[in-house]
Design a protein around this motif. Structure first.
Motif, PDB file in Angstrom:
ATOM      1  N   LEU A 177       7.075 -60.963  32.715  1.00  0.00           N
ATOM      2  CA  LEU A 177       7.452 -61.475  34.211  1.00  0.00           C
ATOM      3  C   LEU A 177       7.698 -63.111  34.454  1.00  0.00           C
ATOM      4  N   THR A 178       7.434 -64.255  33.389  1.00  0.00           N
ATOM      5  CA  THR A 178       7.937 -65.359  33.142  1.00  0.00           C
ATOM      6  C   THR A 178       9.283 -65.047  33.177  1.00  0.00           C
ATOM      7  N   GLY A 179       9.924 -64.398  32.373  1.00  0.00           N
ATOM      8  CA  GLY A 179      11.404 -64.391  32.485  1.00  0.00           C
ATOM      9  C   GLY A 179      11.991 -63.858  33.529  1.00  0.00           C
ATOM     10  N   LEU A 180      11.747 -63.299  34.082  1.00  0.00           N
ATOM     11  CA  LEU A 180      11.681 -63.111  36.021  1.00  0.00           C
ATOM     12  C   LEU A 180      12.128 -64.135  36.356  1.00  0.00           C
ATOM     13  N   LEU A 181      11.457 -65.442  36.313  1.00  0.00           N
ATOM     14  CA  LEU A 181      11.245 -66.182  37.569  1.00  0.00           C
ATOM     15  C   LEU A 181      12.024 -67.299  36.862  1.00  0.00           C
ATOM     16  N   SER A 182      12.270 -66.866  35.415  1.00  0.00           N
ATOM     17  CA  SER A 182      13.071 -67.947  34.873  1.00  0.00           C
ATOM     18  C   SER A 182      14.344 -67.811  34.851  1.00  0.00           C
ATOM     19  N   ARG A 183      14.976 -67.012  35.422  1.00  0.00           N
ATOM     20  CA  ARG A 183      16.418 -66.986  35.423  1.00  0.00           C
ATOM     21  C   ARG A 183      17.188 -67.342  36.229  1.00  0.00           C
ATOM     22  N   PRO A 184      18.132 -67.885  35.626  1.00  0.00           N
ATOM     23  CA  PRO A 184      18.931 -68.378  36.534  1.00  0.00           C
ATOM     24  C   PRO A 184      19.480 -67.652  37.620  1.00  0.00           C
ATOM     25  N   GLY A 185      19.177 -68.071  38.779  1.00  0.00           N
ATOM     26  CA  GLY A 185      19.323 -67.903  40.250  1.00  0.00           C
ATOM     27  C   GLY A 185      18.601 -66.378  41.028  1.00  0.00           C
ATOM     28  N   HIS A 186      17.273 -66.422  40.245  1.00  0.00           N
ATOM     29  CA  HIS A 186      16.620 -65.186  40.221  1.00  0.00           C
ATOM     30  C   HIS A 186      16.250 -64.685  41.491  1.00  0.00           C
TER      31      HIS A 186
END
Length: 310
Positions: free
Chosen positions: A92-101
């Motif tokens: 889940l945190t990876g979705l928040l930190s992904r560029p351009g999310h």
């Protein structure tokens, strides 16, 4: 340990895996909560027990996309949620930190725009939509009116926005008056409505949370129009807008009463309230026409107009 006794249907398992890989965060969280069988109250209890309490209202906003976790405390809570919901670490945190999310860059902090000790910050943070990114502002058009007494009289705003996540969340707008104890007031809205307004009389602030007149689908364009009226009688020599997110285009026009035509006017940009004016440019002033300043691809920061009289 998994929190469900019976494996979910294969289709639901595939859906969750795909959303965890592609996003958006709100959809992934919602599917994970549904799979777990836990209600928001029980999730809130687990988070409290882990030392990162989050209200059920905030959890609801996260799963519906009305707001998203931004602050360090909230991001720690998401890490705990991954464990509680039986998800892989950083899924889940990876979705928040992904560029351009979510289709929009991360906003700058309110502290940068208002100053770290400004008394308006605690009230801004109390708005669940204050960190919104579900509405992308494409165009912002502001009209400021200065009366014959050289005081700001009213502000009319027209925003063109695109929904980049659903359900669409609110826009939070803050306006400061020119004198303590005399804050502006929200007098009208069009194509949107105010669901909450807070008035800070002493520092002279009004903060309103606006939502579109109807729910918007992802990708849909909408217009938000609203008007504030100034209530103080103190002449002012500037107006600025503070941007947390980049905006494709910004137009500000200042209408001066004929009796209050200034002798000079210029546009400027600030990185913060205590910063030095940058990108200074003279703005022509003439009778019966407003002073205009237009900019495209506006970055986060402060942009405004300043004027003076003989």
């Amino acid at each position: 340990m998994p929190l469900f006794a019976v494996p979910p249907p294969e289709a639901a398992r595939r859906d969750l895996a795909q959303v965890l890989a592609e996003g958006p965060f709100s959809r992934a969280l919602s599917l994970a909560i549904d799979r777990s069988g836990l209600g928001l109250a029980r999730l809130g209890s687990r988070l409290t027990a882990a030392g990162v309490p989050v209200s059920t209202t905030t959890l609801s906003y996260w799963r519906t996309g009305r707001t998203r976790p931004e602050r360090p405390h909230s991001l720690r809570a998401v890490t705990v949620l991954e464990d509680v919901l039986g998800l892989p670490a950083r899924s889940l945190t990876g979705l928040l930190s992904r560029p351009g999310h979510c289709g929009a860059p991360d906003p700058v902090g309110w502290e940068r725009l208002w100053g770290p000790r400004n008394g308006v910050l605690p009230v801004l943070r109390s708005f669940d939509a204050a960190d919104e990114t579900s509405l992308l502002v494409l165009s912002l058009h502001e009209a400021v009116y200065v009366g014959a007494d050289r005081c700001l009289a009213r502000l009319r705003v027209r925003e063109v926005v695109r929904a980049i996540e659903e359900p669409v969340q609110a826009r939070v707008v803050a306006l400061r008056g020119c004198a303590p104890g005399r804050p502006p007031r929200l007098v009208s809205t069009r194509y949107c409505r105010a669901v909450r307004t807070e008035v800070l009389a002493e520092p002279g602030f009004v903060i309103s949370e606006l939502v579109p007149a109807r729910p918007l689908a992802v990708g849909e364009i909408a217009i938000l129009e609203y008007e504030f009226e100034y209530t103080d009688d103190v002449p002012d020599t500037s107006y600025d807008r503070r941007f947390r997110h980049p905006v494709a285009e910004h137009l500000v026009e200042v209408h001066f009463a004929p009796e209050a035509l200034p002798s000079a006017c210029h546009a400027y940009r600030l990185d913060g309230p205590a910063g030095v004016e940058r990108e200074v440019a003279a703005v022509p002033v003439a009778p019966e026409t407003p002073a205009l300043c237009f900019a495209s691809e506006v970055g986060a920061g402060i942009r405004g107009l300043r004027w003076g009289w003989p």
